[in-house]
Design a protein around this motif. Sequence first.
Motif, PDB file in Angstrom:
ATOM      1  N   ASP A   1      -9.552 -18.315  40.879  1.00 17.58           N
ATOM      2  CA  ASP A   1      -9.085 -17.480  41.990  1.00 17.58           C
ATOM      3  C   ASP A   1      -9.910 -17.434  43.103  1.00 17.58           C
ATOM      4  O   ASP A   1      -9.353 -17.010  44.358  1.00 17.58           O
ATOM      5  CB  ASP A   1      -8.975 -15.850  41.406  1.00 17.58           C
ATOM      6  CG  ASP A   1      -8.007 -15.655  40.370  1.00 17.58           C
ATOM      7  OD1 ASP A   1      -7.086 -16.650  39.972  1.00 17.58           O
ATOM      8  OD2 ASP A   1      -7.730 -14.598  39.618  1.00 17.58           O
TER       9      ASP A   1
ATOM     10  N   ALA B   1       2.069 -20.792  32.654  1.00 22.65           N
ATOM     11  CA  ALA B   1       0.864 -21.344  31.876  1.00 22.65           C
ATOM     12  C   ALA B   1       1.397 -22.827  31.648  1.00 22.65           C
ATOM     13  O   ALA B   1       0.472 -23.643  31.649  1.00 22.65           O
ATOM     14  CB  ALA B   1       0.552 -20.571  30.479  1.00 22.65           C
TER      15      ALA B   1
ATOM     16  N   GLY C   1      -2.946   0.387  44.430  1.00 21.92           N
ATOM     17  CA  GLY C   1      -2.363   0.596  45.501  1.00 21.92           C
ATOM     18  C   GLY C   1      -1.815  -0.551  46.279  1.00 21.92           C
ATOM     19  O   GLY C   1      -0.810  -0.524  47.090  1.00 21.92           O
ATOM     20  N   ILE C   2      -2.195  -1.829  46.019  1.00 16.75           N
ATOM     21  CA  ILE C   2      -1.861  -3.048  46.497  1.00 16.75           C
ATOM     22  C   ILE C   2      -0.471  -3.521  46.067  1.00 16.75           C
ATOM     23  O   ILE C   2       0.173  -3.671  46.671  1.00 16.75           O
ATOM     24  CB  ILE C   2      -2.814  -4.119  46.475  1.00 16.75           C
ATOM     25  CG1 ILE C   2      -4.073  -3.908  47.539  1.00 16.75           C
ATOM     26  CG2 ILE C   2      -2.387  -5.484  46.793  1.00 16.75           C
ATOM     27  CD1 ILE C   2      -5.200  -4.730  47.455  1.00 16.75           C
TER      28      ILE C   2
ATOM     29  N   ARG D   1      -6.459  -2.135  43.131  1.00 14.41           N
ATOM     30  CA  ARG D   1      -5.461  -2.796  42.919  1.00 14.41           C
ATOM     31  C   ARG D   1      -4.012  -2.308  42.748  1.00 14.41           C
ATOM     32  O   ARG D   1      -2.934  -2.882  43.228  1.00 14.41           O
ATOM     33  CB  ARG D   1      -5.824  -3.566  41.596  1.00 14.41           C
ATOM     34  CG  ARG D   1      -5.087  -4.437  41.113  1.00 14.41           C
ATOM     35  CD  ARG D   1      -4.822  -5.652  41.782  1.00 14.41           C
ATOM     36  NE  ARG D   1      -3.817  -6.868  41.239  1.00 14.41           N
ATOM     37  CZ  ARG D   1      -3.404  -7.746  41.852  1.00 14.41           C
ATOM     38  NH1 ARG D   1      -4.218  -7.851  43.091  1.00 14.41           N
ATOM     39  NH2 ARG D   1      -2.629  -8.315  41.360  1.00 14.41           N
TER      40      ARG D   1
ATOM     41  N   GLN E   1       2.300  -5.582  48.368  1.00 18.23           N
ATOM     42  CA  GLN E   1       1.617  -6.547  48.804  1.00 18.23           C
ATOM     43  C   GLN E   1       1.039  -7.728  47.741  1.00 18.23           C
ATOM     44  O   GLN E   1       0.424  -8.663  47.953  1.00 18.23           O
ATOM     45  CB  GLN E   1       0.552  -6.147  49.474  1.00 18.23           C
ATOM     46  CG  GLN E   1       0.590  -5.310  50.841  1.00 18.23           C
ATOM     47  CD  GLN E   1       1.866  -6.383  51.843  1.00 18.23           C
ATOM     48  OE1 GLN E   1       1.285  -7.402  52.194  1.00 18.23           O
ATOM     49  NE2 GLN E   1       2.994  -6.039  52.031  1.00 18.23           N
ATOM     50  N   ASP E   2       1.400  -7.493  46.440  1.00 17.11           N
ATOM     51  CA  ASP E   2       1.202  -8.485  45.559  1.00 17.11           C
ATOM     52  C   ASP E   2       2.102  -8.061  44.183  1.00 17.11           C
ATOM     53  O   ASP E   2       2.565  -7.146  43.947  1.00 17.11           O
ATOM     54  CB  ASP E   2      -0.462  -8.333  45.148  1.00 17.11           C
ATOM     55  CG  ASP E   2      -0.916  -9.861  44.522  1.00 17.11           C
ATOM     56  OD1 ASP E   2      -0.079 -10.739  44.193  1.00 17.11           O
ATOM     57  OD2 ASP E   2      -1.967 -10.133  44.582  1.00 17.11           O
ATOM     58  N   THR E   3       1.851  -9.184  43.295  1.00 16.67           N
ATOM     59  CA  THR E   3       2.945  -9.119  42.172  1.00 16.67           C
ATOM     60  C   THR E   3       2.221  -8.343  41.057  1.00 16.67           C
ATOM     61  O   THR E   3       0.982  -8.674  41.002  1.00 16.67           O
ATOM     62  CB  THR E   3       3.528 -10.591  41.575  1.00 16.67           C
ATOM     63  OG1 THR E   3       3.920 -10.105  40.434  1.00 16.67           O
ATOM     64  CG2 THR E   3       2.031 -11.290  41.537  1.00 16.67           C
ATOM     65  N   ASP E   4       2.627  -7.894  39.994  1.00 18.90           N
ATOM     66  CA  ASP E   4       2.060  -7.177  39.319  1.00 18.90           C
ATOM     67  C   ASP E   4       2.362  -8.130  37.854  1.00 18.90           C
ATOM     68  O   ASP E   4       1.726  -7.869  36.841  1.00 18.90           O
ATOM     69  CB  ASP E   4       2.897  -5.852  39.045  1.00 18.90           C
ATOM     70  CG  ASP E   4       2.471  -4.839  37.625  1.00 18.90           C
ATOM     71  OD1 ASP E   4       1.149  -5.102  37.759  1.00 18.90           O
ATOM     72  OD2 ASP E   4       3.138  -4.089  37.128  1.00 18.90           O
ATOM     73  N   ALA E   5       3.004  -9.047  37.867  1.00 18.21           N
ATOM     74  CA  ALA E   5       3.108  -9.970  36.749  1.00 18.21           C
ATOM     75  C   ALA E   5       1.715 -10.423  36.231  1.00 18.21           C
ATOM     76  O   ALA E   5       0.778 -10.743  37.037  1.00 18.21           O
ATOM     77  CB  ALA E   5       3.971 -11.207  37.194  1.00 18.21           C
ATOM     78  N   PRO E   6       1.421 -10.687  35.198  1.00 13.14           N
ATOM     79  CA  PRO E   6       0.184 -11.376  34.529  1.00 13.14           C
ATOM     80  C   PRO E   6      -0.102 -12.713  35.325  1.00 13.14           C
ATOM     81  O   PRO E   6       0.751 -13.217  35.542  1.00 13.14           O
ATOM     82  CB  PRO E   6       0.321 -11.403  33.210  1.00 13.14           C
ATOM     83  CG  PRO E   6       1.176 -10.585  32.487  1.00 13.14           C
ATOM     84  CD  PRO E   6       2.229 -10.438  34.064  1.00 13.14           C
ATOM     85  N   ASN E   7      -1.445 -12.856  35.550  1.00 15.15           N
ATOM     86  CA  ASN E   7      -1.849 -14.066  36.227  1.00 15.15           C
ATOM     87  C   ASN E   7      -0.990 -14.395  37.667  1.00 15.15           C
ATOM     88  O   ASN E   7      -0.715 -15.519  37.856  1.00 15.15           O
ATOM     89  CB  ASN E   7      -1.819 -15.310  35.384  1.00 15.15           C
ATOM     90  CG  ASN E   7      -2.873 -14.999  34.257  1.00 15.15           C
ATOM     91  OD1 ASN E   7      -3.810 -14.776  34.919  1.00 15.15           O
ATOM     92  ND2 ASN E   7      -2.385 -15.784  33.223  1.00 15.15           N
ATOM     93  N   PHE E   8      -0.541 -13.461  38.288  1.00 15.83           N
ATOM     94  CA  PHE E   8       0.272 -13.538  39.607  1.00 15.83           C
ATOM     95  C   PHE E   8       1.670 -13.987  39.300  1.00 15.83           C
ATOM     96  O   PHE E   8       2.200 -14.815  39.994  1.00 15.83           O
ATOM     97  CB  PHE E   8      -0.244 -14.613  40.522  1.00 15.83           C
ATOM     98  CG  PHE E   8      -1.686 -14.195  41.002  1.00 15.83           C
ATOM     99  CD1 PHE E   8      -1.966 -13.183  41.749  1.00 15.83           C
ATOM    100  CD2 PHE E   8      -2.914 -14.840  40.631  1.00 15.83           C
ATOM    101  CE1 PHE E   8      -3.099 -12.619  42.247  1.00 15.83           C
ATOM    102  CE2 PHE E   8      -4.467 -14.426  41.217  1.00 15.83           C
ATOM    103  CZ  PHE E   8      -4.279 -13.409  41.836  1.00 15.83           C
TER     104      PHE E   8
ATOM    105  N   ARG F   1       1.987 -16.714  37.330  1.00 19.92           N
ATOM    106  CA  ARG F   1       1.577 -18.157  37.211  1.00 19.92           C
ATOM    107  C   ARG F   1       2.265 -18.629  35.930  1.00 19.92           C
ATOM    108  O   ARG F   1       2.042 -18.022  34.848  1.00 19.92           O
ATOM    109  CB  ARG F   1       0.112 -18.486  36.942  1.00 19.92           C
ATOM    110  CG  ARG F   1      -0.530 -18.678  38.306  1.00 19.92           C
ATOM    111  CD  ARG F   1      -2.173 -18.961  37.508  1.00 19.92           C
ATOM    112  NE  ARG F   1      -3.006 -18.936  38.663  1.00 19.92           N
ATOM    113  CZ  ARG F   1      -4.062 -18.060  38.921  1.00 19.92           C
ATOM    114  NH1 ARG F   1      -3.863 -17.062  37.943  1.00 19.92           N
ATOM    115  NH2 ARG F   1      -4.935 -18.034  39.712  1.00 19.92           N
TER     116      ARG F   1
END
Lengths: 304, 304
Positions: free
Chosen positions: A222, A301, A284-285, A282, A290-297, A299
């Motif tokens: 990261d 695998a 709050g973001i 986190r 401003q960001d995704t809640d999905a595991p590993n953004f 990504r």
Amino acid sequence: MIYNKVALIGLGLIASSIFWSAKRGGLVGQVSGYARSAATRDTARRIGLCDVVCDTAADAVADADLVILCVPVGAMGAVAEEIRPFLKPGAVISDVGSVKKAVIEAVQPHIPEGAHFIPAHPLAGTEHSGPESGFAELFDNRWCLLVPVEGSDPAKVAELRAFWEALGANVEEMDAEHHDLVLAVTSHTPHLIAYTMVGVADDLRRVTDSEVIKYSAAGFRDFTRIAASDPTMWRDVFMTNKEATLEILGRFTEELFALQRAIRTGDGDLLFDYFTRTRAIRRGIIDAGQDTDAPNFGRAAGRK
Amino acid sequence: MIYNKVALIGLGLIASSIFWSAKRGGLVGQVSGYARSAATRDTARRIGLCDVVCDTAADAVADADLVILCVPVGAMGAVAEEIRPFLKPGAVISDVGSVKKAVIEAVQPHIPEGAHFIPAHPLAGTEHSGPESGFAELFDNRWCLLVPVEGSDPAKVAELRAFWEALGANVEEMDAEHHDLVLAVTSHTPHLIAYTMVGVADDLRRVTDSEVIKYSAAGFRDFTRIAASDPTMWRDVFMTNKEATLEILGRFTEELFALQRAIRTGDGDLLFDYFTRTRAIRRGIIDAGQDTDAPNFGRAAGRK
């Protein structure tokens, strides 16, 4: 249509994303572009970046209602000086630099009578750079900060705000000093720290072969994404937002030493409380979109 | 089928992902589970996590061919002591702890004659924790490090390797000391630094209201993901991998001070060279298949 003609000076990630986003929305009659490097201009022509790619900055800014300086912060002053004689009367000059006080100091003296200088900073980027890295969605739901200078015409500021909103961004205004401090916290210091951690790992890689890369999914990777950002851009950021960055770095090392001491003395409670507190931010973001809640953004695998 | 019965002690992110992945592959006859908290056991029963959820660790490990300790590193020794009288003769005991030397010291004395202790560490995780956070794909194409101890039966090690490979992971063996150093670089120090940066921003948030969150896409948000990891787990990591973490932290602050000095003295060349060097390591990680090349990790931006 807010502007009939927009000129992009510098054709990297941000400029190319402005172009594709403006095309997506049909926002501008004509977009002209200029880059100092002939190779970049050739690439731009090949991929259809800009309606016209000019061989001089002078040609690019001719008749432009809005000129956006998309060059590294350290090059802004020279570019402003170069285009000065060729600006359309009443033109708006803006920029996309990550630092604002230094850009204003460098550019403001070159703004001719009757032209309008309205500094701006879209908070968007990826780990890729260059003319081929842009895409229309880069600014969607991201922030663009406008930093009007003394005497900026409110009507021209409103037009620039409408333009950035049409590119997909949310817009706020703030003064240059505050901008530079907020960015030192949310961007400049995190980048320096990421670069440092990657540098340390790179040194150790010589000892442990490729293990640092192989096992990077445990957290390290990261850091590598933001430490892959454009070196020229980031050198200029640290050279020009020195004061605020050094202040935040001072606070960072103070905190780091407190945690290091807790590790050394075995103070688990201090660490537990600290790690619990940082979890909330986190949330709050995510809530702020401003960001995704999905595991590993989110990504993928990729199965073997 | 490698194991007829597997027992999972502790039912968080890793244990639940082991369960779902084992189900996906039809790898195990029966999976039993135990968690110290009644609320966690209730959740596990509600979502069908484990074929049977037991109210005691003793019941869970009865007849199990493989027992995996999935509790925080600091709890491993006590759990091993608790299950000792109830282990099936010849059972394999493994774990998933992020630290290996301390786990071996804590667990090894409680391994009965005839049982086989084979420490392991899957390098996989997300910012979420708890029984509901697991998913079958977590280990796909990630590494699992086996750390056999003195006298580990090679046949039993080979079985455990085959099990982790069937869960989707790539498997390597290394010794405990080396493991703890490699992880200090690739995981433990990056986490501590991320926690620190988020802590600094959290302090400043009180000054600048919600700006730190609002403008987090400029770099900071990437730190918040790993700083949202489970506080108990991470407290235990730093309490138990003290030596290696402090060594890497020492190198980190040394480098950070060199860059800080370059900012203060205006040495742009040093910064440029440093930032260029760190770019290459990112490329290595992409090439090794340990991260995505998509901009922003392939995050969807989401239009307004």
